[in-house]
Design an enzyme around this catalytic site. Structure first.
Site, PDB file in Angstrom:
ATOM      1  N   HIS A 213       0.816  -1.224   0.000  1.00  0.00           N
ATOM      2  CA  HIS A 213       0.000   0.000   0.000  1.00  0.00           C
ATOM      3  C   HIS A 213       0.847   1.270   0.000  1.00  0.00           C
ATOM      4  CE1 HIS A 213      -3.960  -2.045   1.487  1.00  0.00           C
ATOM      5  NE2 HIS A 213      -3.348  -2.731   0.532  1.00  0.00           N
TER       6      HIS A 213
ATOM      7  N   GLU B 298     -13.159   2.260  -4.774  1.00  0.00           N
ATOM      8  CA  GLU B 298     -13.913   3.513  -4.831  1.00  0.00           C
ATOM      9  C   GLU B 298     -13.406   4.465  -5.909  1.00  0.00           C
ATOM     10  OE1 GLU B 298     -14.975   3.850  -0.040  1.00  0.00           O
ATOM     11  OE2 GLU B 298     -13.860   5.457  -1.036  1.00  0.00           O
TER      12      GLU B 298
ATOM     13  N   TYR C  97     -12.581  10.887   3.677  1.00  0.00           N
ATOM     14  CA  TYR C  97     -13.224   9.898   2.809  1.00  0.00           C
ATOM     15  C   TYR C  97     -13.427   8.534   3.480  1.00  0.00           C
ATOM     16  CZ  TYR C  97     -13.516  13.457  -0.537  1.00  0.00           C
ATOM     17  OH  TYR C  97     -13.892  14.644  -1.135  1.00  0.00           O
TER      18      TYR C  97
END
Length: 378
Positions: free
Chosen positions: A156, A248, A258
């Site tokens: 990530h 998303e 978010y």
């Protein structure tokens, strides 16, 4: 129907805005396309840009930047590139040309930066590209952004780079996977969208809310690997990986949250619930999501004439989904979707519109390819 009924109840109780659009936009008529293989043999290519002389600048996750000719010749690695921590999802990642590249020669690149021991983080460097024969070198290299804190993870890194119309640079990051709760902590760069000036300083009009680092534009992101500017509005659109489902599409606004990992349309890989559900007052909804996950990477708005029916559409690569997704838009709503190239079985890492109007793709593979997509009749 059961799933939809289940998610509307918390919406009513919370009084928030409408939930995100369904994961399944209506299918649109199939497009007839032809795929040409421009180059082969790239080691997990990650980011692609077009040089003014017609050649391609491509990063390889294995730690290199190469120059590729339109007849498929790969250069030797560009010299002067900093060492990347090439483990797991890490390595040399995205690349962008400075808006004034023709005069400055500056290129910006992101990579997993070794910080000692097993620690690393997403960093962004810039350097002046000097072309020498079929290859080149980077001079005057400097690091303009370092994701802090460093973290011992191979996952990530986020890492898309997009210049806004005002000349500032958006940098996407990830939550480093096992530090996901830190995406809600504005005192660090994990799971944040970053906005910097080209020299790495924080623009004066960044949110700079209490407790926020000055480089942060928005928070609550998981792992953003797709980003592109809307051709009309100039707004940044981002596409981020969910966990098990819940990828998303967002239009991150200044100073907004978010939601990850407090709210999400996905589940943990074990099947366990993440967070409190799909909505909470004060947390933003995506404009679209996928469930099951497609693992999105790379994004581009199509504006050329080669595919007239695609004008204004958003093109998104899929890694797990092994396809190219074409999203048909009305304003900021997704009203249709087409899945292309599914039959090829290739992980699509990056998506770009070329100067020729074709759609150019990178495939994520140890023998990765550059693909050129044109109309079947072309």
């Amino acid at each position: 129907m059961l799933k939809q009924a289940a998610v509307y109840l918390p919406l009513i109780l919370l009084g928030t805005a409408a939930l995100a659009a369904s994961t399944k936009a209506p299918a649109v008529p199939a497009s007839a396309v032809k795929v040409e293989v421009v180059a082969k043999g790239l080691n997990h290519p990650w980011g692609l840009q077009f040089l003014p002389d017609g050649r391609l600048l491509v990063t390889e996750r294995a730690g290199s930047i190469r120059i590729v000719t339109l007849d498929g010749r790969l250069s030797a690695p560009v010299a002067g590139v900093p060492r990347a921590d090439v483990r797991g999802q890490g390595g040399m990642l995205d690349i962008a040309l400075s808006p004034d590249f023709r005069s400055s020669g500056l290129v910006f690149f992101s990579f997993s930066d070794p910080r000692g021991g097993l620690s690393n983080g997403t960093s962004v460097g810039r350097g002046r590209l000097v072309l020498e024969g079929e290859s080149g070198r980077l001079d005057d290299v400097r690091i303009i952004f370092r994701q802090e804190p460093s973290y011992a993870s191979t996952m990530h890194f986020g890492s898309r780079l997009v210049f806004a119309r005002d000349g500032n640079l958006f940098v996407t990051t990830g939550d480093r996977y096992s530090a996901r709760d830190e995406a809600q902590n504005p005192a660090n760069h994990l799971g944040k969208l970053i906005r910097t000036a080209p020299d790495g300083s924080a623009p004066a009009d960044n949110p700079k809310l209490p407790g926020w680092r000055p480089e942060i534009w928005s928070i609550g992101h998981r792992n953003v690997q797709g980003a592109a500017l809307h051709p009309q509005t100039g707004k940044l659109w981002t596409i981020e990986h969910g966990a098990r489902g819940g990828d998303e599409v967002n239009i991150p606004d200044k100073g907004k949250n978010y939601g990850w990992p407090v709210i999400t349309y996905g589940r943990d890989y074990s099947g366990a619930k993440i967070g409190i559900g799909v909505a909470k007052e004060g947390l933003e909804q995506p404009i679209y999501y996928w469930d099951p996950s497609i693992a999105p990477s790379g994004a581009a708005f199509y504006t050329a004439d080669l595919f007239p029916g695609w004008k204004g559409n958003l093109l998104v690569g899929a890694l797990a989904g092994q396809a190219l997704h074409r999203l048909v838009l009305e304003g900021e709503r997704v009203v249709g979707e087409e899945v292309l190239l599914k039959d090829r079985g290739e992980r699509i890492r990056d998506v770009r519109q070329g100067p020729d109007g074709a759609v150019w793709l990178l495939t994520d593979d140890p023998r990765g390819e550059i693909l050129r997509v044109v109309p079947a009749s072309g």
